[in-house]
Design a protein around this motif. Structure first.
Motif, short mmCIF file in Angstrom:
data_model
loop_
_atom_site.label_atom_id
_atom_site.label_comp_id
_atom_site.label_asym_id
_atom_site.label_seq_id
_atom_site.Cartn_x
_atom_site.Cartn_y
_atom_site.Cartn_z
N ALA A 263 -2.37 30.41 36.13
CA ALA A 263 -2.54 29.68 37.17
C ALA A 263 -2.14 30.97 38.75
CB ALA A 263 -1.67 28.32 37.30
N CYS A 264 -0.88 31.80 38.15
CA CYS A 264 -0.38 32.84 39.19
C CYS A 264 -1.35 33.96 39.97
CB CYS A 264 1.36 32.99 38.93
SG CYS A 264 2.38 31.53 38.41
N GLN A 265 -1.70 34.71 38.43
CA GLN A 265 -2.62 36.17 38.30
C GLN A 265 -3.19 35.49 39.17
OE1 GLN A 265 -2.95 37.33 34.81
NE2 GLN A 265 -5.43 36.63 35.14
N ASP A 266 -4.36 34.71 38.60
CA ASP A 266 -5.41 34.14 39.25
C ASP A 266 -5.09 33.61 40.79
OD1 ASP A 266 -6.63 34.82 37.35
OD2 ASP A 266 -7.20 32.91 36.26
N GLY A 267 -4.04 33.03 41.16
CA GLY A 267 -3.92 31.91 42.88
C GLY A 267 -4.87 31.03 42.92
N LEU B 276 -3.36 28.02 43.38
CA LEU B 276 -2.32 27.52 43.72
C LEU B 276 -2.12 25.80 43.58
CD1 LEU B 276 0.86 27.56 45.16
CD2 LEU B 276 -0.96 26.81 47.95
N GLU B 277 -3.23 25.12 43.19
CA GLU B 277 -2.81 23.30 42.61
C GLU B 277 -2.97 23.59 41.20
OE1 GLU B 277 -5.28 19.24 43.27
OE2 GLU B 277 -5.83 20.76 44.37
N CYS B 278 -2.89 24.18 40.82
CA CYS B 278 -2.56 24.27 39.74
C CYS B 278 -1.18 24.61 39.39
CB CYS B 278 -3.80 25.22 38.56
SG CYS B 278 -5.01 24.38 38.51
N VAL B 279 -0.79 26.04 40.39
CA VAL B 279 1.08 26.29 39.98
C VAL B 279 1.60 24.96 40.48
CG1 VAL B 279 2.52 27.40 41.04
CG2 VAL B 279 0.35 28.72 40.38
N GLY B 280 1.42 24.18 41.36
CA GLY B 280 2.22 23.08 42.02
C GLY B 280 2.51 22.14 40.44
N GLN B 281 0.87 21.50 39.93
CA GLN B 281 0.85 20.62 38.89
C GLN B 281 2.22 21.50 37.87
OE1 GLN B 281 -3.28 21.19 38.85
NE2 GLN B 281 -2.81 18.46 38.27
N LEU B 282 1.51 22.33 37.62
CA LEU B 282 2.72 22.85 36.69
C LEU B 282 4.28 23.02 36.50
CD1 LEU B 282 0.24 25.82 35.23
CD2 LEU B 282 0.56 23.75 33.89
N LEU B 283 4.17 23.78 38.02
CA LEU B 283 6.24 23.74 38.31
C LEU B 283 6.20 21.92 38.68
CD1 LEU B 283 5.76 25.91 41.12
CD2 LEU B 283 6.86 26.47 38.70
N ASN B 284 5.61 20.65 38.27
CA ASN B 284 5.94 18.87 39.07
C ASN B 284 5.96 18.89 37.41
OD1 ASN B 284 5.99 19.31 41.85
ND2 ASN B 284 3.71 18.44 41.73
N ALA B 285 5.46 19.63 36.52
CA ALA B 285 5.73 18.87 35.14
C ALA B 285 6.46 19.99 34.06
CB ALA B 285 4.55 19.36 34.60
N ASN B 286 7.77 21.06 35.62
CA ASN B 286 9.18 21.41 34.98
C ASN B 286 8.68 22.78 34.21
OD1 ASN B 286 10.80 19.28 35.98
ND2 ASN B 286 10.44 18.77 34.65
N ALA B 287 7.27 23.14 34.53
CA ALA B 287 7.32 25.04 33.58
C ALA B 287 7.66 25.57 34.44
CB ALA B 287 5.54 25.62 34.45
N SER B 288 8.57 26.57 33.96
CA SER B 288 9.57 27.68 33.89
C SER B 288 8.92 28.31 34.83
CB SER B 288 10.68 28.14 32.56
OG SER B 288 11.16 29.43 33.32
#
Length: 185
Positions: free
Chosen positions: A56-60, A62-74
């Protein structure tokens, strides 16, 4: 029907991805939501340590990044080579993604196995805005990688000199007398 969400799927070209990684690569937020709701391992990686957050970070995405971080991705989980999500975002110039990672506790100066920080990556990629964000977030301007190269030295070694980045680094107190970088390029 029973859905196994812990599979790692390997394609014919050897490109391994978990279901969560496939959904993230496609920026399919609905499927990500379903998989996370079924307790998909948000930090599961492939054989090189790549995760859904890395993609998600490599491809930009942002919404996916938010979902993953909200699910406690490191936000600091690196691949086997030590490349962290912030490295990926800054290298690709995804400023909003980098901001989201920093707000979620990503270390501004986490280094990969070669000693390169996100600032090294941003400078090497010519991403002045990412370099500016990292410096304003406290990144160490004079930190050298294992080859002895600072972000300034890497910026000066680019095929096309990025004057804006060099000026930014110098104004941020980069050591203009550094010697090093024996194995650069």
């Amino acid at each position: 029907p029973y859905l196994r969400i812990d599979y790692v799927i390997e394609t014919a070209d050897g490109f391994e991805r978990t279901l969560l990684m496939w959904a993230t690569a496609a920026a399919n937020n609905r499927i990500i939501e379903v998989l996370l709701g079924r307790k998909a391992n948000v930090d599961a990686g492939n054989s090189v340590g790549g995760t859904a957050l890395q993609l998600a970070c490599q491809d930009g995405h942002l919404e996916c990044v938010g979902q993953l971080l909200n699910a406690n991705a490191s936000p600091n989980l690196g691949m086997r080579d030590g490349t962290a999500p912030l490295h990926r975002a800054c290298s690709a110039g995804h400023l909003d993604v980098a901001k989201a990672l920093l707000a979620s506790g990503a270390s501004v100066d986490v280094a990969d196995k070669r000693g390169r920080t996100s600032l090294h990556m941003a400078c090497q990629s010519g991403n002045e805005r990412a370099a500016r964000l990292l410096l304003s977030s406290g990144s160490a301007v004079n930190r050298s990688d294992r080859d002895g190269a600072s972000p300034l030295l890497q910026s000066c070694d680019l095929p096309v000199l990025r004057y804006g980045i060099v000026d930014l680094l110098v104004r941020s107190q980069a050591n203009v007398n550094q010697v090093g970088g024996a194995h650069m390029s």
